[in-house]
Design a protein around this motif. Structure first.
Motif, PDB file in Angstrom:
ATOM      1  N   MET A  92      43.742  30.539  35.095  1.00  0.00           N
ATOM      2  CA  MET A  92      43.370  30.592  36.465  1.00  0.00           C
ATOM      3  C   MET A  92      43.849  31.414  36.985  1.00  0.00           C
ATOM      4  O   MET A  92      45.214  31.819  36.727  1.00  0.00           O
ATOM      5  N   MET A  93      43.399  32.723  37.350  1.00  0.00           N
ATOM      6  CA  MET A  93      44.325  34.191  37.862  1.00  0.00           C
ATOM      7  C   MET A  93      43.684  34.282  39.312  1.00  0.00           C
ATOM      8  O   MET A  93      42.419  34.146  39.740  1.00  0.00           O
ATOM      9  N   GLY A 105      45.752  41.955  38.433  1.00  0.00           N
ATOM     10  CA  GLY A 105      45.414  41.451  37.224  1.00  0.00           C
ATOM     11  C   GLY A 105      45.338  41.635  35.948  1.00  0.00           C
ATOM     12  O   GLY A 105      46.399  40.774  35.170  1.00  0.00           O
ATOM     13  N   LYS A 106      45.481  43.488  35.655  1.00  0.00           N
ATOM     14  CA  LYS A 106      45.969  44.033  35.226  1.00  0.00           C
ATOM     15  C   LYS A 106      46.760  43.513  34.415  1.00  0.00           C
ATOM     16  O   LYS A 106      47.218  43.039  33.210  1.00  0.00           O
ATOM     17  N   LYS A 107      48.192  43.781  34.959  1.00  0.00           N
ATOM     18  CA  LYS A 107      49.348  43.564  34.774  1.00  0.00           C
ATOM     19  C   LYS A 107      49.573  42.011  34.581  1.00  0.00           C
ATOM     20  O   LYS A 107      50.653  41.585  33.291  1.00  0.00           O
ATOM     21  N   LEU A 138      36.271  43.065  34.563  1.00  0.00           N
ATOM     22  CA  LEU A 138      38.213  43.464  34.508  1.00  0.00           C
ATOM     23  C   LEU A 138      38.072  43.313  32.927  1.00  0.00           C
ATOM     24  O   LEU A 138      38.821  43.612  32.185  1.00  0.00           O
ATOM     25  N   TYR A 139      37.680  41.679  32.876  1.00  0.00           N
ATOM     26  CA  TYR A 139      38.177  41.417  31.512  1.00  0.00           C
ATOM     27  C   TYR A 139      37.747  42.225  30.386  1.00  0.00           C
ATOM     28  O   TYR A 139      38.068  42.203  29.416  1.00  0.00           O
ATOM     29  N   ASN A 140      36.047  42.548  30.488  1.00  0.00           N
ATOM     30  CA  ASN A 140      35.805  43.198  29.565  1.00  0.00           C
ATOM     31  C   ASN A 140      35.962  44.262  29.629  1.00  0.00           C
ATOM     32  O   ASN A 140      36.445  44.796  28.075  1.00  0.00           O
ATOM     33  N   LYS A 141      37.008  44.840  30.198  1.00  0.00           N
ATOM     34  CA  LYS A 141      37.515  45.807  30.143  1.00  0.00           C
ATOM     35  C   LYS A 141      39.366  46.472  29.277  1.00  0.00           C
ATOM     36  O   LYS A 141      39.806  47.100  29.157  1.00  0.00           O
TER      37      LYS A 141
END
Length: 165
Positions: A92-93, A105-107, A138-141
């Motif tokens: 989970m995020m 999210g990225k961090k 985001l996950y694709n990136k």
């Protein structure tokens, strides 16, 4: 594992990524799950008391990082994950709506993946709800690719290699 990375925030204040501390974080993390994550889920209802009751146990079975303004302040974002063999399972995020588009999210994903690599994980795995297009993008990136769609759950499974192929 000790973690407390201080990061600059947009308004000049410092924010940190630290390990989840139930006495300071549990209430806000559960609220974020209830208000931001569960409404996107096809299989869980916002008022599902059993799911909410099981969250503390779920957090004890893995690792959770939070982004917060201090060691004792409420989280503005969090990620929960588990290592299962050679797989880093990202569970989970969530980021508070007032703090989105600030790279949390990225961090948090980067911290989680670093943890997975330190545990010799070869791949990261996650599921994203069909209607959560922003998270999917985001996950694709971040290098995740979709491997399967589960119509009964209305979610996608994504993978990312953590070691060179």
């Amino acid at each position: 594992m000790q973690l407390a990375a201080r990061l600059p925030h947009r308004n000049g204040m410092m924010t940190m990524i630290r390990l989840y501390e139930p006495r300071y974080d549990e209430a806000e993390v559960v609220r974020l799950i209830r208000t931001e994550l569960i409404p996107l889920s096809h299989s869980v209802h916002q008022l599902d008391a059993q799911t909410i009751r099981e969250l503390p146990k779920r957090f004890r079975s893995g690792v959770t990082y939070v982004a917060a303004m201090s060691k004792k302040s409420a989280p503005i974002s969090f990620i929960h994950f588990e290592v299962m063999g050679e797989v880093l399972y990202l569970d989970m995020m969530v980021t508070h709506p007032d703090h989105r588009n600030r790279q949390w999210g990225k961090k948090l994903m980067a911290h989680s993946e670093a943890y997975g690599k330190s545990q010799q994980c070869k791949i990261a795995r996650l599921f994203v709800d069909q209607i959560n297009d922003k998270a999917h993008k985001l996950y694709n990136k971040l290098g995740y690719y979709t491997v399967q769609y589960y119509p009964e759950l209305r979610c996608y499974e994504l993978l990312k290699p953590l070691t060179p192929l």
